[in-house]
Design a protein around this motif. Structure first.
Motif, PDB file in Angstrom:
ATOM      1  N   PHE A   1       0.810  -1.215   0.000  1.00 35.30           N
ATOM      2  CA  PHE A   1       0.000   0.000   0.000  1.00 35.30           C
ATOM      3  C   PHE A   1       0.848   1.272   0.000  1.00 35.30           C
ATOM      4  CE2 PHE A   1      -2.818  -3.288   1.634  1.00 35.30           C
ATOM      5  CZ  PHE A   1      -3.953  -3.070   0.857  1.00 35.30           C
ATOM      6  N   HIS A   2       2.162   1.112  -0.139  1.00 35.81           N
ATOM      7  CA  HIS A   2       3.082   2.243  -0.220  1.00 35.81           C
ATOM      8  C   HIS A   2       2.816   3.250   0.907  1.00 35.81           C
ATOM      9  CE1 HIS A   2       6.234   4.316  -2.348  1.00 35.81           C
ATOM     10  NE2 HIS A   2       5.550   5.448  -2.312  1.00 35.81           N
ATOM     11  N   ALA A   3       2.704   2.712   2.098  1.00 39.81           N
ATOM     12  CA  ALA A   3       2.414   3.560   3.252  1.00 39.81           C
ATOM     13  C   ALA A   3       2.974   2.911   4.520  1.00 39.81           C
ATOM     14  CB  ALA A   3       0.911   3.772   3.404  1.00 39.81           C
ATOM     15  N   TRP A   4       3.414   3.757   5.424  1.00 40.31           N
ATOM     16  CA  TRP A   4       3.911   3.269   6.700  1.00 40.31           C
ATOM     17  C   TRP A   4       2.762   3.028   7.670  1.00 40.31           C
ATOM     18  CZ3 TRP A   4       8.627   1.759   6.153  1.00 40.31           C
ATOM     19  CH2 TRP A   4       9.533   2.477   5.363  1.00 40.31           C
ATOM     20  N   ILE A   5       2.830   1.933   8.409  1.00 40.32           N
ATOM     21  CA  ILE A   5       1.825   1.637   9.425  1.00 40.32           C
ATOM     22  C   ILE A   5       2.182   2.355  10.726  1.00 40.32           C
ATOM     23  CG2 ILE A   5       0.841  -0.159  10.910  1.00 40.32           C
ATOM     24  CD1 ILE A   5       1.211  -2.136   8.651  1.00 40.32           C
ATOM     25  N   ILE A   6       1.216   3.058  11.269  1.00 39.71           N
ATOM     26  CA  ILE A   6       1.311   3.590  12.633  1.00 39.71           C
ATOM     27  C   ILE A   6       0.268   2.839  13.445  1.00 39.71           C
ATOM     28  CG2 ILE A   6       1.181   5.637  14.100  1.00 39.71           C
ATOM     29  CD1 ILE A   6       1.529   7.325  11.529  1.00 39.71           C
TER      30      ILE A   6
ATOM     31  N   ASP B   1       1.348   7.908   4.040  1.00 43.51           N
ATOM     32  CA  ASP B   1       1.853   7.696   2.687  1.00 43.51           C
ATOM     33  C   ASP B   1       3.361   7.916   2.636  1.00 43.51           C
ATOM     34  OD1 ASP B   1       2.515   8.919  -0.216  1.00 43.51           O
ATOM     35  OD2 ASP B   1       0.835   7.517  -0.354  1.00 43.51           O
ATOM     36  N   MET B   2       4.079   6.984   1.997  1.00 43.59           N
ATOM     37  CA  MET B   2       5.543   7.053   1.970  1.00 43.59           C
ATOM     38  C   MET B   2       6.058   8.275   1.227  1.00 43.59           C
ATOM     39  SD  MET B   2       6.760   3.110   1.406  1.00 43.59           S
ATOM     40  CE  MET B   2       6.425   1.834   2.625  1.00 43.59           C
ATOM     41  N   ASP B   3       5.302   8.805   0.281  1.00 41.90           N
ATOM     42  CA  ASP B   3       5.760   9.964  -0.486  1.00 41.90           C
ATOM     43  C   ASP B   3       5.283  11.277   0.130  1.00 41.90           C
ATOM     44  OD1 ASP B   3       7.049   8.362  -2.369  1.00 41.90           O
ATOM     45  OD2 ASP B   3       5.203   8.115  -3.541  1.00 41.90           O
ATOM     46  N   SER B   4       3.976  11.386   0.336  1.00 44.98           N
ATOM     47  CA  SER B   4       3.404  12.660   0.770  1.00 44.98           C
ATOM     48  C   SER B   4       3.328  12.811   2.287  1.00 44.98           C
ATOM     49  CB  SER B   4       1.996  12.825   0.185  1.00 44.98           C
ATOM     50  OG  SER B   4       1.110  11.872   0.762  1.00 44.98           O
ATOM     51  N   GLY B   5       3.347  11.694   3.003  1.00 50.47           N
ATOM     52  CA  GLY B   5       3.153  11.748   4.444  1.00 50.47           C
ATOM     53  C   GLY B   5       1.708  11.914   4.858  1.00 50.47           C
TER      54      GLY B   5
ATOM     55  N   LEU C   1      -1.970  11.178   5.929  1.00 44.53           N
ATOM     56  CA  LEU C   1      -2.555  10.091   6.702  1.00 44.53           C
ATOM     57  C   LEU C   1      -3.834   9.596   6.053  1.00 44.53           C
ATOM     58  CD1 LEU C   1      -2.129  11.575  10.297  1.00 44.53           C
ATOM     59  CD2 LEU C   1      -0.643   9.916   9.154  1.00 44.53           C
ATOM     60  N   ARG C   2      -4.041   8.281   6.121  1.00 41.89           N
ATOM     61  CA  ARG C   2      -5.305   7.728   5.639  1.00 41.89           C
ATOM     62  C   ARG C   2      -5.623   6.469   6.434  1.00 41.89           C
ATOM     63  NH1 ARG C   2      -1.696   6.104   1.370  1.00 41.89           N
ATOM     64  NH2 ARG C   2      -1.702   3.842   0.988  1.00 41.89           N
ATOM     65  N   ARG C   3      -6.889   6.166   6.506  1.00 42.25           N
ATOM     66  CA  ARG C   3      -7.308   4.960   7.199  1.00 42.25           C
ATOM     67  C   ARG C   3      -7.181   3.751   6.278  1.00 42.25           C
ATOM     68  NH1 ARG C   3     -12.454   4.831  10.882  1.00 42.25           N
ATOM     69  NH2 ARG C   3     -11.139   3.153  11.716  1.00 42.25           N
ATOM     70  N   PRO C   4      -6.721   2.635   6.800  1.00 43.94           N
ATOM     71  CA  PRO C   4      -6.666   1.419   5.985  1.00 43.94           C
ATOM     72  C   PRO C   4      -8.053   0.824   5.808  1.00 43.94           C
ATOM     73  CG  PRO C   4      -6.014   0.930   8.223  1.00 43.94           C
ATOM     74  CD  PRO C   4      -6.218   2.422   8.155  1.00 43.94           C
ATOM     75  N   ALA C   5      -8.198   0.026   4.783  1.00 40.43           N
ATOM     76  CA  ALA C   5      -9.445  -0.720   4.614  1.00 40.43           C
ATOM     77  C   ALA C   5      -9.495  -1.834   5.654  1.00 40.43           C
ATOM     78  CB  ALA C   5      -9.507  -1.306   3.209  1.00 40.43           C
ATOM     79  N   PRO C   6     -10.694  -2.291   6.010  1.00 40.33           N
ATOM     80  CA  PRO C   6     -10.789  -3.433   6.935  1.00 40.33           C
ATOM     81  C   PRO C   6      -9.987  -4.617   6.408  1.00 40.33           C
ATOM     82  CG  PRO C   6     -12.949  -2.448   6.580  1.00 40.33           C
ATOM     83  CD  PRO C   6     -12.017  -1.793   5.603  1.00 40.33           C
TER      84      PRO C   6
END
Length: 407
Positions: A248-253, A311-315, A317-322
């Motif tokens: 998902f090209h995003a870091w998990i917090i 997001d790894m590029d823009s930073g 934040l977004r919620r993941p899908a279930p």
């Protein structure tokens, strides 16, 4: 004249006394949100077959047993901390009586643990001995016992002076390894245990604890690598992305209520009781690093995302899908608030922390002290987790409020 937040604190404490405290004084981990009582066996009717601890399955115990007492040491310890802080302000005898009952409960759990070994502090599923424990149960226990010590009787002080070193020594002798559910001889995070050794030394005067404390800190670089789940370290390339993050090209917090609240309990004690240590500047920086990540999971309504993506590029934040991971909102934001109150002792001018603590404390009410929300984000067999009121959430709210009042 009491303000609205103080009136809320008194009402929440009354609720805890009425609904969350068992006949031994132990604070339940979970209640049925609908009935405001311990869950019955029917509560788990849709949970499906028993698998593992994820769905509250521990051999020899019912799911009800596990749900009621999974974090009994943590919840009782957090409640004791809130009562000690309240008593230090008000010197109210009724509050001291409640605190003494919590102390007796922690001693009761400690005595049950002797069925294995003196110093074993168990999870007392169903109010009885189990082989299960965790370092966080012990952390809450020894920190709250140490805090209560100032107001304890001579006999209680004698008990505390023997209990805390025994709990610390249980872990020291095993080199911080012990079974965790299905994981045998698991290595627990070593960064948790310097505070165990320092508290034990202060209550025993035994050199073995002082020497072990110094040994753990001298090996800091090896035992304390860059915290693996902090966003800043990921963005700097210190941590390889996992498969989900790559996809998902995003870091998990995630897990910030757990992470920030435990780590801050350790750092607060170290900073207050070893203020001349060469590592102090790093400890204080670690507080800010954790806060800068924890604040990202907070919602406007006073709760927290248990998991969110950056997001790894823009930073952005977004919620993941279930998915199979925990992606819901939780009432454990009160644990972030409590950790932030402790952090404010070292950063009293941090208005951002203050604003967020105030928002959490003012927004959360009885039905908001949940384990997880949003059942639509869970597999059907785990939806029961969204029907709980959480002892961790409600007692940490009280702790945050009364420690904040003291500061």
């Amino acid at each position: 004249m009491k303000n609205d937040l103080q009136l809320k604190a008194l009402a929440i404490e009354e609720f805890v006394q009425k609904h969350f405290v068992d006949d031994k004084g132990c604070v339940y981990t979970f209640l049925d949100k609908k009935t405001q009582a311990p869950p019955d066996d029917d509560f788990f009717a849709d949970a499906g077959e028993r698998h593992n601890i994820i769905d509250f399955s521990v051999p020899g115990f019912s799911r009800r047993d596990v749900a009621m007492y999974e974090n009994c040491g943590m919840c009782t310890g957090a409640y004791l901390m809130s009562l000690v802080y309240r008593y230090s302000i008000e010197r109210n005898e009724e509050t001291l009586i409640k605190a003494r009952r919590c102390f007796k409960t922690l001693k009761y759990i400690f005595e049950i643990g002797k069925d294995l070994e003196t110093g074993f502090f168990p999870k007392i599923y169903g109010g009885r001995f189990s082989q299960e424990t965790s370092s966080d149960q012990c952390l809450y226990a020894i920190r709250s016992l140490d805090k209560f010590y100032e107001f304890a009787s001579d006999e209680e002080k004698k008990d505390i002076d023997s209990m805390i070193p025994a709990i610390a020594d249980f872990w020291r002798k095993r080199k911080y390894k012990y079974d965790y559910w299905h994981q045998k001889n698991m290595q627990w995070p070593v960064f948790r245990f310097p505070v165990f050794m320092l508290i034990a030394y202060r209550h025993s005067g035994e050199d073995k604890f002082k020497n072990e404390y110094e040994r753990l800190l001298s090996d800091w670089e090896k035992n304390y690598p860059p915290q693996f789940n902090l966003l800043g370290n990921k963005q700097k390339g210190l941590v390889e992305p996992g498969e989900y993050e790559k996809k998902f090209h995003a870091w998990i917090i995630s897990s910030m209520p757990d992470y920030f609240t435990m780590r801050m309990m350790e750092l607060e004690y170290l900073l207050l009781n070893d203020p001349d240590n060469p590592l102090v500047s790093r400890w204080k920086q670690s507080i800010l690093d954790m806060w800068n990540q924890a604040k990202l999971v907070l919602t406007n309504n006073g709760k927290a995302y248990y998991m969110i993506l950056s997001d790894m590029d823009s930073g952005k934040l977004r919620r993941p899908a279930p998915c199979d991971l925990i992606t819901s909102i939780t009432g454990w934001s009160s644990m972030i608030a409590r950790a932030a109150v402790q952090a404010l002792h070292f950063y009293p001018e941090n208005g951002e922390m203050k604003k967020n603590v105030q928002n959490i404390l003012s927004r959360l009410d009885i039905n908001d002290f949940t384990y997880f929300d949003e059942p639509e984000r869970f597999p059907a067999r785990l939806c029961f987790k969204t029907r709980f009121l959480s002892g961790d959430s409600i007692t940490n709210w009280l702790w945050a409020y009364w420690q904040g009042r003291c500061q």
